[in-house]
Design a protein around this motif. Structure first.
Motif, PDB file in Angstrom:
ATOM      1  N   GLY A 167     -45.962   4.502  -8.528  1.00 32.37           N
ATOM      2  CA  GLY A 167     -46.935   3.500  -8.125  1.00 32.37           C
ATOM      3  C   GLY A 167     -47.522   3.834  -6.771  1.00 32.37           C
ATOM      4  O   GLY A 167     -47.526   5.000  -6.347  1.00 32.37           O
TER       5      GLY A 167
ATOM      6  N   GLY B 173     -46.859  -1.447  -3.406  1.00 26.86           N
ATOM      7  CA  GLY B 173     -45.701  -1.910  -4.164  1.00 26.86           C
ATOM      8  C   GLY B 173     -44.418  -1.254  -3.708  1.00 26.86           C
ATOM      9  O   GLY B 173     -43.345  -1.877  -3.684  1.00 26.86           O
TER      10      GLY B 173
ATOM     11  N   SER C  76     -54.993  -4.075  -2.637  1.00 27.62           N
ATOM     12  CA  SER C  76     -53.746  -3.484  -2.145  1.00 27.62           C
ATOM     13  C   SER C  76     -53.886  -2.009  -1.764  1.00 27.62           C
ATOM     14  O   SER C  76     -53.071  -1.494  -0.989  1.00 27.62           O
ATOM     15  CB  SER C  76     -52.649  -3.637  -3.199  1.00 27.62           C
ATOM     16  OG  SER C  76     -53.000  -2.967  -4.401  1.00 27.62           O
TER      17      SER C  76
ATOM     18  N   TYR D 184     -39.130  -7.460  -6.280  1.00 22.13           N
ATOM     19  CA  TYR D 184     -38.446  -6.588  -7.241  1.00 22.13           C
ATOM     20  C   TYR D 184     -36.948  -6.869  -7.319  1.00 22.13           C
ATOM     21  O   TYR D 184     -36.199  -6.093  -7.903  1.00 22.13           O
ATOM     22  CB  TYR D 184     -38.639  -5.117  -6.820  1.00 22.13           C
ATOM     23  CG  TYR D 184     -40.075  -4.671  -6.774  1.00 22.13           C
ATOM     24  CD1 TYR D 184     -40.693  -4.162  -7.910  1.00 22.13           C
ATOM     25  CD2 TYR D 184     -40.814  -4.731  -5.592  1.00 22.13           C
ATOM     26  CE1 TYR D 184     -42.013  -3.722  -7.873  1.00 22.13           C
ATOM     27  CE2 TYR D 184     -42.127  -4.305  -5.544  1.00 22.13           C
ATOM     28  CZ  TYR D 184     -42.714  -3.801  -6.690  1.00 22.13           C
ATOM     29  OH  TYR D 184     -44.020  -3.380  -6.657  1.00 22.13           O
TER      30      TYR D 184
ATOM     31  N   THR E 189     -43.389  -2.808 -14.093  1.00 18.00           N
ATOM     32  CA  THR E 189     -43.809  -4.050 -13.439  1.00 18.00           C
ATOM     33  C   THR E 189     -45.346  -4.109 -13.536  1.00 18.00           C
ATOM     34  O   THR E 189     -45.900  -3.868 -14.581  1.00 18.00           O
ATOM     35  CB  THR E 189     -43.340  -4.082 -11.984  1.00 18.00           C
ATOM     36  OG1 THR E 189     -43.913  -2.968 -11.269  1.00 18.00           O
ATOM     37  CG2 THR E 189     -41.828  -3.966 -11.900  1.00 18.00           C
ATOM     38  N   ASN E 190     -46.011  -4.416 -12.459  1.00 19.07           N
ATOM     39  CA  ASN E 190     -47.470  -4.272 -12.386  1.00 19.07           C
ATOM     40  C   ASN E 190     -47.839  -4.016 -10.933  1.00 19.07           C
ATOM     41  O   ASN E 190     -46.999  -4.143 -10.034  1.00 19.07           O
ATOM     42  CB  ASN E 190     -48.209  -5.493 -12.949  1.00 19.07           C
ATOM     43  CG  ASN E 190     -47.936  -6.756 -12.154  1.00 19.07           C
ATOM     44  OD1 ASN E 190     -48.332  -6.874 -10.987  1.00 19.07           O
ATOM     45  ND2 ASN E 190     -47.251  -7.720 -12.773  1.00 19.07           N
ATOM     46  N   ASP E 191     -49.087  -3.642 -10.708  1.00 18.74           N
ATOM     47  CA  ASP E 191     -49.476  -3.223  -9.357  1.00 18.74           C
ATOM     48  C   ASP E 191     -49.714  -4.382  -8.399  1.00 18.74           C
ATOM     49  O   ASP E 191     -50.146  -4.166  -7.265  1.00 18.74           O
ATOM     50  CB  ASP E 191     -50.712  -2.316  -9.410  1.00 18.74           C
ATOM     51  CG  ASP E 191     -51.892  -2.969 -10.098  1.00 18.74           C
ATOM     52  OD1 ASP E 191     -51.697  -3.994 -10.769  1.00 18.74           O
ATOM     53  OD2 ASP E 191     -53.018  -2.452  -9.956  1.00 18.74           O
ATOM     54  N   HIS E 192     -49.397  -5.612  -8.834  1.00 22.48           N
ATOM     55  CA  HIS E 192     -49.478  -6.763  -7.930  1.00 22.48           C
ATOM     56  C   HIS E 192     -48.083  -7.308  -7.590  1.00 22.48           C
ATOM     57  O   HIS E 192     -47.969  -8.272  -6.830  1.00 22.48           O
ATOM     58  CB  HIS E 192     -50.313  -7.874  -8.560  1.00 22.48           C
ATOM     59  CG  HIS E 192     -51.717  -7.472  -8.875  1.00 22.48           C
ATOM     60  ND1 HIS E 192     -52.633  -7.136  -7.906  1.00 22.48           N
ATOM     61  CD2 HIS E 192     -52.364  -7.314 -10.063  1.00 22.48           C
ATOM     62  CE1 HIS E 192     -53.780  -6.812  -8.468  1.00 22.48           C
ATOM     63  NE2 HIS E 192     -53.643  -6.906  -9.777  1.00 22.48           N
ATOM     64  N   THR E 193     -47.055  -6.702  -8.131  1.00 20.50           N
ATOM     65  CA  THR E 193     -45.689  -7.171  -7.894  1.00 20.50           C
ATOM     66  C   THR E 193     -45.263  -6.920  -6.453  1.00 20.50           C
ATOM     67  O   THR E 193     -45.508  -5.841  -5.900  1.00 20.50           O
ATOM     68  CB  THR E 193     -44.707  -6.465  -8.844  1.00 20.50           C
ATOM     69  OG1 THR E 193     -45.089  -6.734 -10.196  1.00 20.50           O
ATOM     70  CG2 THR E 193     -43.275  -6.954  -8.629  1.00 20.50           C
ATOM     71  N   ILE E 194     -44.611  -7.919  -5.852  1.00 21.22           N
ATOM     72  CA  ILE E 194     -44.045  -7.741  -4.509  1.00 21.22           C
ATOM     73  C   ILE E 194     -42.580  -8.157  -4.450  1.00 21.22           C
ATOM     74  O   ILE E 194     -41.909  -7.917  -3.447  1.00 21.22           O
ATOM     75  CB  ILE E 194     -44.849  -8.512  -3.440  1.00 21.22           C
ATOM     76  CG1 ILE E 194     -44.914 -10.000  -3.790  1.00 21.22           C
ATOM     77  CG2 ILE E 194     -46.242  -7.923  -3.272  1.00 21.22           C
ATOM     78  CD1 ILE E 194     -45.546 -10.855  -2.702  1.00 21.22           C
TER      79      ILE E 194
ATOM     80  N   PHE F 194     -40.519  -2.676  -2.451  1.00 23.13           N
ATOM     81  CA  PHE F 194     -39.469  -2.163  -3.328  1.00 23.13           C
ATOM     82  C   PHE F 194     -38.368  -1.487  -2.508  1.00 23.13           C
ATOM     83  O   PHE F 194     -37.174  -1.758  -2.679  1.00 23.13           O
ATOM     84  CB  PHE F 194     -40.076  -1.163  -4.316  1.00 23.13           C
ATOM     85  CG  PHE F 194     -39.129  -0.644  -5.357  1.00 23.13           C
ATOM     86  CD1 PHE F 194     -38.954  -1.310  -6.566  1.00 23.13           C
ATOM     87  CD2 PHE F 194     -38.409   0.533  -5.150  1.00 23.13           C
ATOM     88  CE1 PHE F 194     -38.084  -0.826  -7.539  1.00 23.13           C
ATOM     89  CE2 PHE F 194     -37.547   1.030  -6.109  1.00 23.13           C
ATOM     90  CZ  PHE F 194     -37.375   0.347  -7.313  1.00 23.13           C
TER      91      PHE F 194
ATOM     92  N   ASP G 293     -45.443   0.987 -12.067  1.00 21.29           N
ATOM     93  CA  ASP G 293     -46.269  -0.218 -11.900  1.00 21.29           C
ATOM     94  C   ASP G 293     -47.267  -0.426 -13.038  1.00 21.29           C
ATOM     95  O   ASP G 293     -48.192  -1.231 -12.920  1.00 21.29           O
ATOM     96  CB  ASP G 293     -46.997  -0.184 -10.548  1.00 21.29           C
ATOM     97  CG  ASP G 293     -48.028   0.943 -10.461  1.00 21.29           C
ATOM     98  OD1 ASP G 293     -48.172   1.712 -11.436  1.00 21.29           O
ATOM     99  OD2 ASP G 293     -48.706   1.040  -9.412  1.00 21.29           O
TER     100      ASP G 293
END
Length: 379
Positions: free
Chosen positions: A229, A233, A40, A210, A203-208, A237, A174
């Motif tokens: 982040g 991401g 990413s 939200y 969240t985490n750095d792979h979340t898309i 967001f 993230d």
């Protein structure tokens, strides 16, 4: 008097040797570059490597002599995927490649674990990591290319309260070393300014996606939402916040403050205010000229970190020149006395490797392009 043909040949060869002098072998000196070239953060990582590579190409083209010997620089670029474990493997691989310095890693989560390996080998590391912990480990090898989150977080918070008049703030990060660290600094500064942090989410750095978090945040009616982040991401967001009718400004740090954010967020990017831990490109002493050279070489715009990594290579070479050596220990010994005027400005270091001179720039987006709002001096 007649001279034998073979004798004439020997004398002629000797005369050529006397005229030209001894031939000096070209020394190849390897500088490492570690960045996320996949995943990413690949756009930012390639941008950073491009900056370092452009510096190496320019230096080689101009000619470099150290200790009376001609030197050719070689850039050893590797992909750390912005992953802490991969970063340590890459760091050991670069040490095994006999690098004399490392430009990187890009992010704090990779730079901090890798720094232990470079420290153990007395190799200079110049990183764009902004988490304060990077230079708080007691290593003599860690140096920065830009300001820290301890400076960036408070500056962003001050802008949110003093200019955006925020009283209620929601914070999302993230969960990376960078994202959480910046969110922590921002939250502390927001509270010190008298504003309220109404919620804090990770969240985490792979979340898309939200939408669940944003729906709940919308009900809290914040004036500002801080996202700690990276742009990968932050783009979704920001876009999803607009789709849900959230009118609060979304603020973030240098990880989201890229050209890529506008691509990912679309028109919603106009609701973003972000900071960079350095001067705006057009405000850098060598920024406009660097932009022309970079775009001519790579055919694409600068994302964020190219000028910092470009300067980092020149700082290493400056240390070589002052040390009159390509030996890694002597380069390291010369680094603390650095006083170099680069594209990004004057580069000099505090005893722990932090920059002495810094500035925080605040941007927004207009028609998909960054627009400088103000510059702030770190406190």
């Amino acid at each position: 008097m007649k001279m034998h043909k073979s004798l004439r040949l020997v004398m002629g060869t000797s005369l050529v040797g006397l005229c030209l002098g001894p031939v000096r072998a070209q020394e190849v000196v390897t500088v490492g570059a570690a960045n996320p070239l996949t995943g990413s953060l690949a756009a930012m990582g390639k941008d950073a490597e491009n900056g370092a590579r452009l510096a190496v190409e320019e230096i080689n083209s101009s000619g470099l002599t150290i200790g009376g010997r001609p030197v050719t620089l070689k850039l050893d670029g590797k992909d750390d995927a912005a992953d802490p474990r991969t970063a340590t493997t890459v760091a050991q691989s670069l040490v095994d490649d006999n690098i004399v310095a490392i430009i990187g890693h890009l992010n704090s989560g990779a730079s901090i674990p890798a720094s232990k390996i470079y420290s153990g080998s007395d190799i200079v590391q110049i990183s764009t990591a902004t988490n304060p912990a990077y230079t708080q480990q007691g290593f003599k090898t860690t140096f920065r290319a830009m300001a820290t989150d301890a400076q960036q977080g408070p500056a962003l918070a001050a802008y949110a309260v003093d200019t955006l008049h925020a009283k209620r703030v929601a914070v999302v990060d993230d969960a990376t070393t960078y994202g959480q660290g910046l969110a922590d600094q921002f939250s502390q500064a927001i509270k010190a300014k008298g504003a309220e942090v109404v919620s804090r989410d990770a969240t985490n750095d792979h979340t898309i996606d939200y939408r669940a978090i944003l729906t709940r945040i919308k009900g809290e009616k914040p004036d500002v939402i801080m996202f700690g982040g990276a742009d990968a991401g932050a783009g979704p967001f920001v876009k999803q916040a607009q789709q849900l009718g959230i009118v609060a400004k979304i603020v973030g740090g240098d990880g989201i403050c890229t050209e890529k954010l506008a691509e990912l967020a679309g028109p919603a990017s106009r609701n973003v205010v972000c900071s960079e831990a350095g001067a705006a490109l057009d405000k850098m002493p060598g920024g406009p000229a660097f932009k022309v050279r970079y775009e001519k070489r790579y055919g694409q715009p600068i994302q964020a970190y190219a000028p910092y990594n470009y300067d980092a290579v020149y700082v290493v070479v400056d240390a070589m020149k002052r040390a009159n050596s390509t030996d890694k220990e002597k380069i390291l010994a010369a680094m603390p006395s650095t006083d170099y005027k680069g594209v990004t400005g004057e580069i000099a270091y505090e005893p722990n490797g932090d920059l002495k001179h810094g500035v925080i720039s605040i941007f927004t987006y207009v028609n998909g392009k960054q627009k400088l709002l103000t510059e702030m001096q770190p406190q």
